[in-house]
Design a protein around this motif. Structure first.
Motif, PDB file in Angstrom:
ATOM      1  N   TRP A 113     -20.931  95.811  72.295  1.00  0.00           N
ATOM      2  CA  TRP A 113     -19.551  95.541  72.580  1.00  0.00           C
ATOM      3  C   TRP A 113     -19.195  94.224  73.468  1.00  0.00           C
ATOM      4  N   ILE A 114     -18.396  93.339  73.165  1.00  0.00           N
ATOM      5  CA  ILE A 114     -17.866  92.368  73.891  1.00  0.00           C
ATOM      6  C   ILE A 114     -16.247  92.671  74.392  1.00  0.00           C
ATOM      7  N   THR A 115     -16.069  92.860  75.513  1.00  0.00           N
ATOM      8  CA  THR A 115     -14.700  93.187  76.244  1.00  0.00           C
ATOM      9  C   THR A 115     -14.141  91.887  77.141  1.00  0.00           C
ATOM     10  N   GLY A 116     -12.918  92.027  77.197  1.00  0.00           N
ATOM     11  CA  GLY A 116     -12.237  91.163  78.060  1.00  0.00           C
ATOM     12  C   GLY A 116     -10.966  91.381  78.462  1.00  0.00           C
ATOM     13  N   LEU A 117     -10.358  90.835  79.490  1.00  0.00           N
ATOM     14  CA  LEU A 117      -8.884  91.251  79.719  1.00  0.00           C
ATOM     15  C   LEU A 117      -8.020  89.924  80.185  1.00  0.00           C
ATOM     16  N   GLY A 118      -6.787  89.862  79.880  1.00  0.00           N
ATOM     17  CA  GLY A 118      -5.953  88.892  80.489  1.00  0.00           C
ATOM     18  C   GLY A 118      -5.184  87.997  79.621  1.00  0.00           C
ATOM     19  N   TRP A 119      -5.413  87.662  78.427  1.00  0.00           N
ATOM     20  CA  TRP A 119      -4.945  86.815  77.474  1.00  0.00           C
ATOM     21  C   TRP A 119      -3.444  87.022  77.259  1.00  0.00           C
ATOM     22  N   ASP A 120      -2.623  85.983  77.185  1.00  0.00           N
ATOM     23  CA  ASP A 120      -1.298  85.975  77.379  1.00  0.00           C
ATOM     24  C   ASP A 120      -1.004  84.735  76.282  1.00  0.00           C
ATOM     25  N   VAL A 121      -0.168  85.130  75.175  1.00  0.00           N
ATOM     26  CA  VAL A 121       0.200  84.119  74.364  1.00  0.00           C
ATOM     27  C   VAL A 121       1.144  83.209  74.888  1.00  0.00           C
ATOM     28  N   GLY A 122       1.868  83.482  76.208  1.00  0.00           N
ATOM     29  CA  GLY A 122       2.641  82.623  76.980  1.00  0.00           C
ATOM     30  C   GLY A 122       1.820  81.336  77.497  1.00  0.00           C
ATOM     31  N   TYR A 123       0.640  81.562  77.484  1.00  0.00           N
ATOM     32  CA  TYR A 123      -0.206  80.216  78.074  1.00  0.00           C
ATOM     33  C   TYR A 123      -1.152  79.782  77.161  1.00  0.00           C
ATOM     34  N   LEU A 124      -1.303  80.250  75.750  1.00  0.00           N
ATOM     35  CA  LEU A 124      -2.439  79.805  74.877  1.00  0.00           C
ATOM     36  C   LEU A 124      -1.767  78.440  74.235  1.00  0.00           C
ATOM     37  N   ALA A 125      -2.323  77.244  74.235  1.00  0.00           N
ATOM     38  CA  ALA A 125      -2.024  76.277  73.855  1.00  0.00           C
ATOM     39  C   ALA A 125      -1.433  76.145  72.281  1.00  0.00           C
ATOM     40  N   GLU A 126      -2.330  76.697  71.569  1.00  0.00           N
ATOM     41  CA  GLU A 126      -1.865  76.837  70.063  1.00  0.00           C
ATOM     42  C   GLU A 126      -0.600  77.608  69.817  1.00  0.00           C
ATOM     43  N   CYS A 127      -0.623  78.890  70.560  1.00  0.00           N
ATOM     44  CA  CYS A 127       0.645  79.441  70.535  1.00  0.00           C
ATOM     45  C   CYS A 127       1.959  78.860  71.119  1.00  0.00           C
ATOM     46  N   LEU A 128       1.812  77.880  72.269  1.00  0.00           N
ATOM     47  CA  LEU A 128       2.870  76.972  72.748  1.00  0.00           C
ATOM     48  C   LEU A 128       3.145  75.917  71.728  1.00  0.00           C
ATOM     49  N   ALA A 129       2.214  75.406  71.141  1.00  0.00           N
ATOM     50  CA  ALA A 129       2.346  74.296  70.059  1.00  0.00           C
ATOM     51  C   ALA A 129       3.064  74.951  68.673  1.00  0.00           C
ATOM     52  N   ASP A 130       2.738  75.940  68.308  1.00  0.00           N
ATOM     53  CA  ASP A 130       3.405  76.416  67.126  1.00  0.00           C
ATOM     54  C   ASP A 130       3.743  77.984  67.404  1.00  0.00           C
ATOM     55  N   GLN A 131       5.162  77.874  67.373  1.00  0.00           N
ATOM     56  CA  GLN A 131       5.521  79.457  67.733  1.00  0.00           C
ATOM     57  C   GLN A 131       5.239  80.654  66.645  1.00  0.00           C
ATOM     58  N   GLY A 132       4.785  80.065  65.629  1.00  0.00           N
ATOM     59  CA  GLY A 132       4.181  81.252  64.478  1.00  0.00           C
ATOM     60  C   GLY A 132       2.906  81.588  64.678  1.00  0.00           C
ATOM     61  N   ARG A 133       2.191  80.815  65.488  1.00  0.00           N
ATOM     62  CA  ARG A 133       0.625  81.019  65.709  1.00  0.00           C
ATOM     63  C   ARG A 133       0.390  82.132  66.853  1.00  0.00           C
ATOM     64  N   ARG A 134      -0.370  83.171  66.168  1.00  0.00           N
ATOM     65  CA  ARG A 134      -0.657  84.265  66.982  1.00  0.00           C
ATOM     66  C   ARG A 134      -2.164  84.536  67.102  1.00  0.00           C
ATOM     67  N   PRO A 135      -2.522  85.123  68.090  1.00  0.00           N
ATOM     68  CA  PRO A 135      -4.236  85.434  67.929  1.00  0.00           C
ATOM     69  C   PRO A 135      -4.483  86.090  66.908  1.00  0.00           C
TER      70      PRO A 135
END
Length: 581
Positions: A113-135
């Motif tokens: 398993w690979i785990t991680g924490l902390g991502w936030d769509v409010g600070y991801l470049a792709e989501c900021l450039a395109d409001q419809g883009r999500r992980p």
């Protein structure tokens, strides 16, 4: 003949945070307690041949900081080397996250398993450039096709997983989410890899939990990091079977066991208060009753280092996921709801009241995670109903987060001596996002610290780490400024508070929440010598600069446990003695 001091701090700005918010110049310590507080002359008169005297040169002394809502073990377990750090600015885009996952996969055996924490769509470049883009799971599939990946967002209420993880969890098109959860799907009905609230457990339950030994290591590392921030006390809000699958949970009581082992060995270098979490999100009163069986701290553990004082439970979700239960709908529709067992809202509210009753009649303090205004009203009414049916003096139940607590609910909390525990530092990070999620007016009101104080509530503030960094200086600045980290825009200036109010929320008020105000939380003779020394004059510092004001010295039980310029503590976390700074 007056007693001589072991340690004297002189020539500073000593903010006692007592009832009058008295300010002194110097403080003397003896045998782990505050011996005296006063001016330089009267305090230096208490020096003897073996006294260490430190000239503060105008620096500020505060009571040891008490982070009243901090998942310390989970915070450590969700940081390297245990997990990937995906918070801003460590990552700034989906591409950055994919790269971090790809690098991790290259060093791990297939299937691990690979785990991680902390991502936030409010600070991801792709989501900021395109409001419809999500992980999306596709982003992770390309980076780690042969490893299951589970990445928790900054709030802890949503995970982003890849196809391998979905496959292991048996999640496919048409899979029903558990009550209170969401399995996000695309237009074709295929899971996107985003799981919210209780649906997270479908994957998290599969991740091998950390061992007791690993948790002890994590707690030690967390305490060391907290000492560097001036933190000497904290509340672990949620240990037990209800937290088995969230934020570094697992093994039911493993984290509590780790704390007990450290405390017994004299290796717990902080004062820790625990809220038990007997029931999971979406749980019932029966879960609370069953989960409390056998959960306790042995009598041979120093209660001033480790004590169980309360029970945590969940009432609703969080506003960014539109799972907080609101009176008025979200701009996109829907009101959210309760995440409590029950087929409809009436049954859920009755179940919530019964859950609180179980904790209340068992003699515990109840701390309820609740964020939406309608859900907060339901929790406060449940507190009052349980108190009427089962009178109990000074229970000190409290609302955790309380994002949109209404004026009437704040008044009811104050009338019963109940509390509210907020995290306004989140405002600094997501103020702009919340305008979109709940509308400008509600966003401006969110975390109404001033309204709560004016209602007569002893407001406490915690970091909720790993949700936000356990840096109280950011929290103080956020309460004074109410500004957005991203844009600097002010949100809800009418909820700004004074420096005195902000400091009480990190010192005296949490001591009250801990039922410990008679022996900690302020700098007064007879109380424990837990101190935080800042590298400057806090009262003269621009609020914007408070987060950069260094912590120079941390004292616990009269012993230096952190010194920025030397005097490193001993491995047991109690310090080696006194260091010049």
């Amino acid at each position: 003949m007056p007693e001589t001091a072991d340690l004297i701090l002189t020539g500073g700005d000593v903010l006692t945070v007592d009832a009058a918010f008295s300010v002194a110049r110097a403080v003397a310590v003896r045998n782990g307690r505050i011996l005296a507080v006063g001016d330089d002359a009267e305090i230096t008169a208490l020096a003897g041949p073996g006294t260490q005297v430190i000239d503060l040169a105008g620096r500020t002394v505060l009571p040891g900081i008490n982070d009243s809502h901090l998942h310390a073990a989970a915070w450590a377990l969700t940081r390297p080397p245990f997990a990937l750090d995906l918070g801003h600015p460590a990552v700034e885009s989906i591409a950055d996250i994919a790269a971090a996952v790809r690098e991790a996969a290259a060093g791990l055996p297939e299937g691990q398993w690979i785990t991680g924490l902390g991502w936030d769509v409010g600070y991801l470049a792709e989501c900021l450039a395109d409001q419809g883009r999500r992980p999306h799971r596709d982003d992770l599939d390309a980076a780690a096709p042969d490893h299951p990946v589970c990445l928790t967002d900054f709030s802890g209420h949503m995970v982003w997983v890849n196809s391998r993880a979905l496959e292991l969890a048996g999640i496919a098109p048409g899979t029903a989410a558990p009550d209170g959860g969401v399995i996000e799907t695309d237009g074709a009905g295929r899971p996107t890899g985003i799981l919210k609230e209780t649906a997270q457990s479908l994957v998290q339950a599969l991740i091998p939990p950390a061992t007791v030994a690993q948790r002890k290591h994590a707690i030690r590392s967390a305490v060391t990091a907290l000492h560097a921030l001036g933190i000497t006390s904290y509340t672990e809000p949620g240990l037990g079977p209800g937290g088995a699958e969230i934020l570094g949970g697992g093994l039911h009581t493993a984290t509590l066991d780790a704390y007990v082992e450290l405390a017994r060995a004299g290796e717990l270098g902080s004062r820790v208060r625990v809220l038990l979490l007997p029931a999971p999100m979406g749980g019932s009163a029966a879960d609370v009753t069953a989960g409390l069986e056998g959960l306790a701290v042995p009598d041979d553990v120093d209660a001033r280092r480790l004590a169980v004082i309360g029970v945590k439970m969940f009432a609703d979700g969080v506003p960014p996921n539109e799972t907080a239960w609101m009176h008025d709908p979200y701009p996109g529709g829907g009101h959210g709801g309760l995440c409590v067992h029950g087929a409809d809202l009436r049954l859920q509210q009755a179940e919530l009241t019964e859950m609180i009753r179980v904790a209340h009649t068992a003699g515990y303090q109840a701390g309820v995670h609740v964020t939406g205004d309608r859900a907060i009203d339901a929790v406060v009414d449940a507190f009052a109903a349980v108190q009427r049916a089962h009178p109990r003096p000074d229970a000190r139940h409290y609302v955790i987060h309380g994002d949109f607590a209404s004026g009437p609910s704040l008044a009811k909390l104050a009338a019963h001596g109940y509390g509210i525990n907020m995290n306004p530092a989140i405002k600094w990070t997501i103020a702009d996002l919340m305008d979109e999620m709940v509308g400008d007016e509600r966003s401006a009101y969110q975390w109404p610290v001033r309204s709560a104080v004016e209602a007569g509530i002893a407001v406490c503030v915690g970091s909720d780490a790993p949700i936000t960094a356990p840096d109280w200086r950011r929290g103080v600045a956020a309460m004074l400024l109410r500004e957005s980290k991203a844009t600097g825009r002010v949100s809800g200036p009418e909820q700004r508070v004074s420096l005195e109010t902000a400091l009480r929320a990190y010192t005296a008020n949490p001591a009250r929440q801990d039922f410990a105000e008679d022996w900690k939380g302020t700098i007064e003779p007879g109380k424990v010598a837990d101190l935080c020394v800042l590298g400057g004059d806090l009262r003269a510092t621009d609020p914007h600069d408070i987060p950069e004001l260094p912590v120079d010295l941390t004292v616990l039980d009269g012993r230096i446990v952190f010194a920025r310029d030397g005097g490193a503590p001993s491995p047991d976390g109690h310090g080696t003695g006194i260091a010049d700074v």
